[in-house]
Write an enzyme that holds these catalytic residues in place. Sequence first.
Site, PDB file in Angstrom:
ATOM      1  N   ILE A  37      -4.338 -26.154 -72.115  1.00 50.91           N
ATOM      2  CA  ILE A  37      -5.107 -27.399 -72.048  1.00 50.91           C
ATOM      3  C   ILE A  37      -4.812 -28.157 -70.759  1.00 50.91           C
ATOM      4  O   ILE A  37      -5.719 -28.647 -70.083  1.00 50.91           O
ATOM      5  CB  ILE A  37      -4.815 -28.277 -73.272  1.00 50.91           C
ATOM      6  N   ASP A  92       6.002 -28.442 -65.322  1.00 49.29           N
ATOM      7  CA  ASP A  92       6.020 -27.440 -66.383  1.00 49.29           C
ATOM      8  C   ASP A  92       7.021 -26.371 -65.953  1.00 49.29           C
ATOM      9  O   ASP A  92       6.770 -25.638 -64.998  1.00 49.29           O
ATOM     10  CB  ASP A  92       4.632 -26.822 -66.577  1.00 49.29           C
ATOM     11  N   CYS A 145      -2.825 -37.129 -75.467  1.00 46.57           N
ATOM     12  CA  CYS A 145      -3.755 -36.461 -76.387  1.00 46.57           C
ATOM     13  C   CYS A 145      -3.139 -35.152 -76.876  1.00 46.57           C
ATOM     14  O   CYS A 145      -3.857 -34.237 -77.266  1.00 46.57           O
ATOM     15  CB  CYS A 145      -5.091 -36.183 -75.692  1.00 46.57           C
ATOM     16  N   ALA A 146      -1.808 -35.066 -76.840  1.00 42.83           N
ATOM     17  CA  ALA A 146      -1.126 -33.819 -77.196  1.00 42.83           C
ATOM     18  C   ALA A 146      -0.569 -33.867 -78.605  1.00 42.83           C
ATOM     19  O   ALA A 146      -1.176 -33.364 -79.545  1.00 42.83           O
ATOM     20  CB  ALA A 146      -0.020 -33.537 -76.186  1.00 42.83           C
ATOM     21  N   ASP A 155      -4.337 -40.684 -78.442  1.00 42.18           N
ATOM     22  CA  ASP A 155      -5.141 -40.042 -79.484  1.00 42.18           C
ATOM     23  C   ASP A 155      -4.267 -39.522 -80.620  1.00 42.18           C
ATOM     24  O   ASP A 155      -4.772 -39.151 -81.672  1.00 42.18           O
ATOM     25  CB  ASP A 155      -5.936 -38.881 -78.879  1.00 42.18           C
ATOM     26  N   GLU A 200       0.916 -40.108 -88.691  1.00 49.31           N
ATOM     27  CA  GLU A 200      -0.533 -40.094 -88.909  1.00 49.31           C
ATOM     28  C   GLU A 200      -0.843 -39.853 -90.375  1.00 49.31           C
ATOM     29  O   GLU A 200      -0.111 -39.120 -91.048  1.00 49.31           O
ATOM     30  CB  GLU A 200      -1.180 -38.991 -88.043  1.00 49.31           C
ATOM     31  N   HIS A 206      -6.970 -39.151 -83.452  1.00 48.71           N
ATOM     32  CA  HIS A 206      -6.730 -37.710 -83.271  1.00 48.71           C
ATOM     33  C   HIS A 206      -8.069 -36.954 -83.156  1.00 48.71           C
ATOM     34  O   HIS A 206      -8.362 -36.044 -83.925  1.00 48.71           O
ATOM     35  CB  HIS A 206      -5.909 -37.148 -84.437  1.00 48.71           C
ATOM     36  N   GLY A 234      -9.033 -35.222 -80.410  1.00 52.64           N
ATOM     37  CA  GLY A 234      -9.017 -34.237 -79.319  1.00 52.64           C
ATOM     38  C   GLY A 234      -9.889 -33.026 -79.555  1.00 52.64           C
ATOM     39  O   GLY A 234     -10.577 -32.559 -78.657  1.00 52.64           O
ATOM     40  N   ALA A 235      -9.865 -32.503 -80.772  1.00 51.02           N
ATOM     41  CA  ALA A 235     -10.635 -31.289 -81.073  1.00 51.02           C
ATOM     42  C   ALA A 235     -11.940 -31.596 -81.790  1.00 51.02           C
ATOM     43  O   ALA A 235     -12.604 -30.672 -82.277  1.00 51.02           O
ATOM     44  CB  ALA A 235      -9.784 -30.352 -81.930  1.00 51.02           C
TER      45      ALA A 235
END
Length: 530
Positions: free
Chosen positions: A153, A172, A232-233, A258, A263, A281, A283-284
């Site tokens: 992503i 990373d 957003c992870a 997000d 949650e 949430h 994102g998807a």
Amino acid sequence: MAKVLISDKLSDAAVQIFRDNGVEVDFQPDLGKDPVKLAEIIGNYDGLAIRSATKATAELIAKADNLKVIGRAGIGVDNVDIPAASAKGIVVMNTPFGNSITTAEHAIAMMFACARQIPEADASTRAGKWEKSKFMGAEITGKTLGVIGCGNIGSVVASRAIGLKMKVVAYDPFLSAERATEMGVEKIEEVDELLTRADFVTLHLPKTATTANLLNAERIAKMKKGARLINCARGGLVDEAAVAEALKSGHLAGAAFDVFAEEPAKDNVLFSAPNIVCTPHLGASTSEAQENVALQVAEQMSDYLTRGAISNALNAPSVTAEEAPVLKPWITVAEMLGGFAGQVTESAIKEIEIEYVGRVGQLNLKPLTAALTANLLKPLVGEGGVNMVSAPVVARERGIKIAETRKDEQGAYGTYMRLVVVTETQTRSVAGTIFSDGKPRFIQIKGIGLEAELQPAMLYTTNTDTPGYIGALGTTLGKLDVNIATFALGRAEKGGEAIAFLGIDGEIDKDTLARIEALPQVRQAKFLRF
């Protein structure tokens, strides 16, 4: 005929895929919200297809006497007890690539909304206030975006940001310099350096023991004054209270979240902070992504239930029924070697070479290499982000070269596997084999011979070979109430580099590890989980 229960909302097209493949379907899209009723009937099904509403807990799995496969339409498997499923022989599948674009696009959208205060400006305008001077935004063009986690992503986000004429810097540990150059991003070696340089920071990494609370109050204070933060992870990567304080003080100009530590997030410290955008949430949550993952999981589950083919499995190798008995112990060795290297490697991996020596070299190497690579990547990518099927793809995306070598029997053990990991700073090797008792053993680390039985929790140290170290280590562990189950030693030469590899009972926390690292002989100490 195999029978599948769909307990969350999947598309009609996904339902039809099951039927077209000769699988009976019971479509109850709201059943996942009723765990009591679900537990009552789960024993009637061979497969369970879910999204995020259904919780496949250990208690539910215990009642699933006929269940053979759980398919998660999406990447996250936090709602599935994978160890419980594995213990019962249930294959757990996910769809790791179906929503990458959608999640990346949401992160970009959140960055724009945050930069231009769009939600607040919308609410103000709808209230008839016309507060044009109040909502002074920031341009995206020419700004620096810091991407923490540049995998599947994160790399898409970086690509979109470059298209927006932003400068992208990325942190990373598994991102090689070559891959960074190919993507057009600047690789940053430390999180803190990225935070001091970026105008916008976006997170794209899994929540693990290493990444939990990655951006704490201390690190948030190191961000540029006026910077903006996007997550957003996964919830729990950021200290939400510290972000709220930074927004209130003006240190951060804005934030967009997000995902949240808890949650559904119906009461969160961020909600009262200024200049923040919050979404539930999403994102998807696009029709394209939801359709893609639904169709993919239906195909995967149908293939497994009707033909025995396993793909994108998180807890099972992709092997045929004939190969399984022979490959199973060597897959354990592969996972052991990859898990070791993944947990002790701290810099970007450039390439890996796997040597298959003796009889093991005559087997189907694909599942062995995939199992090793998956466990090598899991410490950074996360359990749900990589599996035996996706591991080669994830490695290729990160610029990691994989080489396999078959060799004739040699050495004292005759047949064994050896992994060589080449990073930007060093080359490390680890080897293992199967003993006559059928159990895997480590037989070599960094070229130093030793024999260590695999344990669920292990302490690994590199140290100078000086008298008194074994006693000092044992005494220290005893004072810290750490019980030793097994103890293996090896050294390169008298007075040179040595290794201690201990199986222990329980966990070792950061403070305990720090006490071990403080011993004068110790060069490195790692607590490893297998």
